[in-house]
Design an enzyme around this catalytic site. Structure first.
Site, mmCIF file in Angstrom:
data_model
loop_
_atom_site.group_PDB
_atom_site.id
_atom_site.type_symbol
_atom_site.label_atom_id
_atom_site.label_comp_id
_atom_site.label_asym_id
_atom_site.label_seq_id
_atom_site.Cartn_x
_atom_site.Cartn_y
_atom_site.Cartn_z
ATOM 1 N N ALA A 66 0.782 -1.202 -0.184
ATOM 2 C CA ALA A 66 -0.001 0.052 -0.018
ATOM 3 C C ALA A 66 1.014 1.088 0.109
ATOM 4 C CB ALA A 66 -1.068 -0.262 1.278
ATOM 5 N N GLY A 109 0.263 -4.722 1.132
ATOM 6 C CA GLY A 109 -0.930 -4.892 0.628
ATOM 7 C C GLY A 109 -0.988 -5.382 -0.925
ATOM 8 N N GLU A 112 -1.601 -8.708 0.033
ATOM 9 C CA GLU A 112 -3.026 -9.142 0.330
ATOM 10 C C GLU A 112 -3.839 -8.997 -1.222
ATOM 11 O OE1 GLU A 112 -2.865 -5.969 3.031
ATOM 12 O OE2 GLU A 112 -3.562 -7.366 4.489
ATOM 13 N N GLU A 132 4.854 -4.937 7.171
ATOM 14 C CA GLU A 132 3.942 -3.877 7.773
ATOM 15 C C GLU A 132 4.644 -3.886 9.495
ATOM 16 O OE1 GLU A 132 2.495 -6.072 5.695
ATOM 17 O OE2 GLU A 132 0.906 -5.168 5.069
HETATM 18 N N1 CAA Z 1 4.484 3.237 -0.687
HETATM 19 C C1 CAA Z 1 4.899 4.331 -1.069
HETATM 20 N N2 CAA Z 1 6.057 4.549 -2.022
HETATM 21 C C2 CAA Z 1 6.901 3.421 -2.015
HETATM 22 C C3 CAA Z 1 6.420 2.318 -1.495
HETATM 23 C C4 CAA Z 1 5.316 2.091 -0.908
HETATM 24 N N3 CAA Z 1 4.780 1.097 -0.246
HETATM 25 N N4 CAA Z 1 7.680 1.418 -1.658
HETATM 26 C C5 CAA Z 1 8.501 2.006 -2.405
HETATM 27 N N5 CAA Z 1 8.096 3.421 -2.736
HETATM 28 C C6 CAA Z 1 9.034 4.404 -3.319
HETATM 29 C C7 CAA Z 1 10.143 4.743 -2.329
HETATM 30 O O1 CAA Z 1 9.661 5.863 -1.685
HETATM 31 C C8 CAA Z 1 10.813 5.367 -3.791
HETATM 32 O O2 CAA Z 1 10.514 6.829 -4.015
HETATM 33 P P1 CAA Z 1 11.430 7.750 -4.374
HETATM 34 O O3 CAA Z 1 12.317 7.366 -5.693
HETATM 35 O O4 CAA Z 1 10.467 9.010 -4.728
HETATM 36 O O5 CAA Z 1 12.488 7.953 -3.319
HETATM 37 C C9 CAA Z 1 10.543 4.331 -4.994
HETATM 38 O O6 CAA Z 1 9.275 3.926 -4.641
HETATM 39 C C10 CAA Z 1 11.542 3.344 -4.965
HETATM 40 O O7 CAA Z 1 11.822 2.596 -3.860
HETATM 41 P P2 CAA Z 1 13.112 2.337 -3.244
HETATM 42 O O8 CAA Z 1 14.269 3.466 -3.649
HETATM 43 O O9 CAA Z 1 12.876 2.096 -1.672
HETATM 44 O O10 CAA Z 1 13.527 0.978 -4.133
HETATM 45 P P3 CAA Z 1 14.493 -0.374 -3.453
HETATM 46 O O11 CAA Z 1 14.756 -1.020 -4.610
HETATM 47 O O12 CAA Z 1 15.817 0.240 -2.716
HETATM 48 O O13 CAA Z 1 13.772 -1.093 -2.326
HETATM 49 C C11 CAA Z 1 11.795 -2.333 -1.476
HETATM 50 C C12 CAA Z 1 12.516 -1.737 -2.584
HETATM 51 C C13 CAA Z 1 12.649 -3.118 -0.591
HETATM 52 C C14 CAA Z 1 10.471 -2.721 -1.994
HETATM 53 C C15 CAA Z 1 11.495 -0.779 -0.658
HETATM 54 O O14 CAA Z 1 11.056 0.141 -1.453
HETATM 55 C C16 CAA Z 1 10.580 -1.020 0.407
HETATM 56 O O15 CAA Z 1 10.880 -1.507 1.562
HETATM 57 N N6 CAA Z 1 9.283 -0.348 0.106
HETATM 58 C C17 CAA Z 1 8.090 -0.460 1.303
HETATM 59 C C18 CAA Z 1 7.597 -1.833 1.433
HETATM 60 C C19 CAA Z 1 6.317 -2.080 2.608
HETATM 61 O O16 CAA Z 1 6.959 -1.644 3.732
HETATM 62 N N7 CAA Z 1 5.262 -2.323 2.128
HETATM 63 C C20 CAA Z 1 4.066 -2.288 3.000
HETATM 64 C C21 CAA Z 1 3.409 -1.208 3.013
HETATM 65 S S1 CAA Z 1 2.130 -1.013 4.231
HETATM 66 C C22 CAA Z 1 0.807 -2.129 3.567
HETATM 67 O O17 CAA Z 1 0.843 -2.642 2.596
HETATM 68 C C23 CAA Z 1 -0.375 -2.192 4.497
HETATM 69 C C24 CAA Z 1 -1.548 -2.801 4.127
HETATM 70 O O18 CAA Z 1 -1.721 -3.946 4.938
HETATM 71 C C25 CAA Z 1 -2.692 -2.360 3.373
#
Ligand code: CAA
Length: 258
Positions: A66, A109, A112, A132
């Site tokens: 998400a 998400g 999910e 998460e």
């Molecule tokens: N939401 C918003 N933006 C996100 C994102 C997310 N879930 N995941 C990645 N991005 C964005 C980053 O902020 C980054 O943006 P900028 O270029 O503007 O800085 C861009 O996408 C590229 O991401 P990274 O530079 O982080 O890419 P990476 O290859 O180094 O890492 C990754 C990849 C390991 C997937 C890392 O992006 C990450 O950990 N993302 C978050 C994963 C996460 O925590 N997901 C769960 C979300 S909460 C949820 O889903 C709740 C629910 O139950 C509904």
């Protein structure tokens, strides 16, 4: 091909494809995207020309979860008033089969979303996980529940507590993923599977989904009563007459979904 704000959609044969399309933010699912996915699925569920639906990302990843930026300032009351997950829930009400085609990351998400689909085809190097906990929250769109139903309580707890990513192989061995294929073949193999299902008797496909879903949430007795009713109901269909007649006459059936 139709370009919406956050997804692309097209149809091939009798298969409707939704491609997540926010690659700059790793396809993070914002509210707009969930609305567009749901609207498309529900529209195709009513469309006679579509038999199966596929949800996919791009050849690098499915999605990183998400949209964290969108959620960061939310509080309990704003989420409650927004009824944040109501639309996600409605994915499970779609009657036709939905297949997730997954390359790369399928996190939070996005995992999910994939678990809300009926089948998952994944690249051998795909990674699934619920990170998460690293954000100080937990899955909120069915992740804890669906993962537990599929892999059992003890295994699910470990994955959810550690927030680590499981390989597609582990996901497959634990009944979370249907099959793994080489990364470059994910979409092609998914479409093959979708076309195969699309050729099956449509009403049987529909009733089987409904009955299998019932068996997940109800007692064996209740689910079997439901199965029986659906079995009897199919005997009111033209396709049952066609299927059985074709067998007797040793020819291929021509199903109409009626
Ligand atoms: N939401 C918003 N933006 C996100 C994102 C997310 N879930 N995941 C990645 N991005 C964005 C980053 O902020 C980054 O943006 P900028 O270029 O503007 O800085 C861009 O996408 C590229 O991401 P990274 O530079 O982080 O890419 P990476 O290859 O180094 O890492 C990754 C990849 C390991 C997937 C890392 O992006 C990450 O950990 N993302 C978050 C994963 C996460 O925590 N997901 C769960 C979300 S909460 C949820 O889903 C709740 C629910 O139950 C509904």
């Amino acid at each position: 091909m139709v370009n919406k704000e956050t997804i692309k959609t097209w149809t091939e044969d009798r298969v409707g494809v939704i491609q997540l399309d926010r690659s700059k933010v790793l396809n993070a699912l914002n509210r707009r995207m969930v609305t567009e996915i749901l609207q498309t699925l529900e529209e195709w569920d009513r469309d006679d020309k579509i038999s199966v639906m596929v949800v996919t990302g791009n050849d690098k990843l499915f999605a990183a979860g998400a949209d964290i930026d969108e959620m960061a300032e939310d509080d309990s009351i704003s989420l409650e008033l927004l009824n944040q997950f109501a639309e996600w829930d409605r994915i499970a009400w779609v009657k036709k089969p939905i297949i997730a085609a997954v390359n790369g990351y399928c996190l939070g998400g996005a995992f999910e979303l994939a678990l809300s689909c009926d089948l998952i085809v994944a690249a051998e190097d795909a990674q699934f996980g619920f990170p998460e906990i690293n954000l100080g929250v937990m899955p909120g769109a069915g992740g804890t529940v669906r993962l537990t139903k599929l892999m059992g309580r003890t295994k699910a707890l470990e994955w959810l507590w550690l927030g680590e990513y499981m390989t597609a192989k582990t996901a497959c061995e634990n009944g979370v993923v249907n099959r793994t294929v080489a990364p470059e073949l994910v979409f092609e193999e998914t479409m093959k599977l979708a076309r195969k299902i699309a050729r099956q008797a449509p009403l049987s496909v529909r009733m089987i989904k409904e009955t299998v879903n019932k068996s997940v949430d109800h007692s064996v007795y209740e689910a079997m009563q439901f199965e029986r009713k659906n079995f009897y109901m199919l005997f009111s269909s033209e396709d049952q007459k066609e299927g059985m007649n074709a067998f007797v006459k040793k020819r291929k059936p021509r199903f109409k979904g009626k």
